[in-house]
Scaffold this active site. Structure first.
Site, PDB file in Angstrom:
ATOM      1  N   HIS A  70      -1.042  14.799 -66.074  1.00  0.00           N
ATOM      2  CA  HIS A  70      -0.084  15.751 -65.512  1.00  0.00           C
ATOM      3  C   HIS A  70       0.267  16.825 -66.545  1.00  0.00           C
ATOM      4  O   HIS A  70       0.288  16.545 -67.750  1.00  0.00           O
ATOM      5  CB  HIS A  70       1.222  15.031 -65.132  1.00  0.00           C
ATOM      6  CG  HIS A  70       1.151  14.234 -63.876  1.00  0.00           C
ATOM      7  ND1 HIS A  70       1.608  12.942 -63.790  1.00  0.00           N
ATOM      8  CD2 HIS A  70       0.698  14.555 -62.638  1.00  0.00           C
ATOM      9  CE1 HIS A  70       1.448  12.497 -62.556  1.00  0.00           C
ATOM     10  NE2 HIS A  70       0.884  13.457 -61.832  1.00  0.00           N
ATOM     11  N   ARG A  75      -4.310  15.830 -59.652  1.00  0.00           N
ATOM     12  CA  ARG A  75      -3.354  15.494 -58.594  1.00  0.00           C
ATOM     13  C   ARG A  75      -2.844  16.727 -57.833  1.00  0.00           C
ATOM     14  O   ARG A  75      -2.325  16.599 -56.726  1.00  0.00           O
ATOM     15  CB  ARG A  75      -2.150  14.779 -59.207  1.00  0.00           C
ATOM     16  CG  ARG A  75      -2.484  13.510 -59.995  1.00  0.00           C
ATOM     17  CD  ARG A  75      -2.827  12.374 -59.069  1.00  0.00           C
ATOM     18  NE  ARG A  75      -3.159  11.170 -59.816  1.00  0.00           N
ATOM     19  CZ  ARG A  75      -2.271  10.294 -60.261  1.00  0.00           C
ATOM     20  NH1 ARG A  75      -0.983  10.487 -60.030  1.00  0.00           N
ATOM     21  NH2 ARG A  75      -2.654   9.225 -60.916  1.00  0.00           N
ATOM     22  N   CYS A  79       8.944  11.151 -65.858  1.00  0.00           N
ATOM     23  CA  CYS A  79       8.406  10.620 -64.586  1.00  0.00           C
ATOM     24  C   CYS A  79       9.390   9.750 -63.805  1.00  0.00           C
ATOM     25  O   CYS A  79       9.275   9.607 -62.590  1.00  0.00           O
ATOM     26  CB  CYS A  79       7.181   9.764 -64.850  1.00  0.00           C
ATOM     27  SG  CYS A  79       6.019  10.439 -66.018  1.00  0.00           S
ATOM     28  N   ASP A  87       7.132  12.390 -58.997  1.00  0.00           N
ATOM     29  CA  ASP A  87       5.909  12.949 -58.407  1.00  0.00           C
ATOM     30  C   ASP A  87       6.004  13.328 -56.926  1.00  0.00           C
ATOM     31  O   ASP A  87       5.414  14.324 -56.530  1.00  0.00           O
ATOM     32  CB  ASP A  87       4.735  12.001 -58.664  1.00  0.00           C
ATOM     33  CG  ASP A  87       4.388  12.000 -60.147  1.00  0.00           C
ATOM     34  OD1 ASP A  87       4.383  13.080 -60.746  1.00  0.00           O
ATOM     35  OD2 ASP A  87       4.161  10.920 -60.707  1.00  0.00           O
TER      36      ASP A  87
HETATM   37  N1  GLY Z   1       0.730   5.644 -62.946  1.00  0.00           N
HETATM   38  C1  GLY Z   1       1.312   6.892 -62.663  1.00  0.00           C
HETATM   39  C2  GLY Z   1       0.409   7.716 -61.868  1.00  0.00           C
HETATM   40  O1  GLY Z   1      -0.796   7.637 -62.077  1.00  0.00           O
HETATM   41  O2  GLY Z   1       0.793   8.431 -61.008  1.00  0.00           O
END
Ligand code: GLY
Length: 262
Positions: A166, A135, A253, A70
Site C-alpha cells: 500500500h 489493490r 491500518c 482499507d
Molecule cells: N493483510 C492485510 C492486507 O493484505 O490487506
C-alpha cells in the site's frame, strides 16, 4: 484544524481468523493472542490521544477485517465506502457501510470495477494522494478522486513503487509540511514540495507511523526512527507491531480517524 487533528475513530476487534489474513510471507503466521494484545494497546493509544473510539465486533468471515482503514475513507466532510482490491476483503464493505451510516450524514461509494484500498490514500493539507497499487486500480483511483471532489477535496493519483503493498506502507504525514518515507518512496519524487524524512536503513516498516493530534505512534522495533521523530520535538509513543507486521500491516491500518466538522 490540521489534517491530523482527530477526535473520533472506528476500529474492529480482530477475530480468531486473523491468523489466516493475507500476507506476502506465508511462513510468518501471527498468533491471535499477539494480534489482540497489540490491538488493545493501539486502542488505548488512540484514547490517550483524546479520540473517542467505536469498537466494531469481529467479523470471523473476513480475516483481514481488523484493518478497517482499507474498506473506507473518512473525512470531516463525509465518508466514502471503498471497494478493497483483494477479493477476500470485498465483503468487508457491507458491515462497514452500516458503521459509517451511524457516524456520517454523507456517505459516497465506489461502483463495480472501481477498486481502491484506504491504505493507498494519504491525506495531506495540500492534496490527497491516491496510490495505484495491486489493490487500487486506475478506475478506482479516478473514481475516488471524483468522489473527493464532490466532498470539496483535491486529490492526485500517484504510482506506488511495485514492491510495496500500500502507498501508506511506505509513507506517512508527520506535520503539515513533512512526510516520513522509505528511501524508495522518497526517491520516486512523488513528494516534491514536501520536506521528506527518510526512514533509516533496516527500519522501512517505521514509515507506516501515525500522527494523531500532537502524538506520533511509531512501531517499537524502530529505535532510530523514534529518535528521528523525537528530534522533531514531537511526542512519540512506541507501540508493538510485530504481530500485525506479519500480515503486512502497521499502525495506520487499524483505524479510521476523523474530526467532527466544526
Ligand atoms: N493483510 C492485510 C492486507 O493484505 O490487506
Amino acid at each position: 484544524m490540521r489534517v491530523f487533528d482527530f477526535d473520533r475513530a472506528i476500529v474492529r476487534e480482530p477475530g480468531r481468523s486473523v491468523v489466516n489474513g493475507l500476507r506476502s510471507d506465508l511462513r510468518s503466521t501471527p498468533s491471535f493472542d499477539g494480534v489482540l494484545k497489540e490491538h488493545r494497546a493501539y486502542v488505548a493509544a488512540l484514547r490517550a490521544a483524546s479520540l473517542e473510539v467505536d469498537i466494531l465486533p469481529p467479523l470471523e468471515g473476513f480475516p483481514d477485517s481488523v484493518f478497517v482503514e482499507d474498506p473506507a475513507l473518512v473525512l470531516p466532510e463525509g465518508a466514502i465506502l471503498l471497494r478493497p482490491g483483494a477479493p477476500s476483503r470485498l465483503g468487508e464493505r457491507d458491515d462497514m457501510r452500516a458503521a459509517l451510516h451511524r457516524h456520517f450524514d454523507r456517505l459516497l461509494e465506489l461502483n463495480d470495477g472501481e477498486f481502491a484500498d484506504g491504505g493507498d490514500v494519504l491525506v495531506t493539507p495540500q492534496t490527497i494522494f491516491i496510490g495505484l497499487s495491486k489493490r487500487t486500480n486506475r478506475a478506482g483511483a479516478e473514481a475516488l478522486r471524483a468522489r473527493l471532489a464532490d466532498l470539496g477535496r483535491a486529490a492526485r493519483v500517484a504510482e506506488t513503487p511495485d514492491t510495496i503493498l500500500h502507498f501508506k506502507t511506505a509513507a506517512a504525514l508527520l506535520d503539515e509540511d513533512t512526510i516520513v518515507a522509505t528511501k524508495v518512496m522518497a526517491q520516486s519524487g512523488i513528494f516534491a514540495g514536501f520536506r521528506v524524512l527518510v526512514t533509516p536503513e533496516g527500519e522501512e516498516g517505521a514509515a507506516n507511523l501515525l500522527r494523531l493530534n500532537d502524538v506520533v505512534l511509531v512501531g517499537d522495533c524502530y529505535p532510530r526512527t523514534i529518535e528521528l521523530i523525537a528530534r522533531e520535538g514531537l511526542d512519540v509513543r512506541a507501540l508493538a507491531v510485530s504481530e500485525v507486521a506479519k500480515l503486512d500491516a502497521g499502525l495506520s491500518c487499524m483505524s479510521l480517524r476523523w474530526a467532527r466538522a466544526a
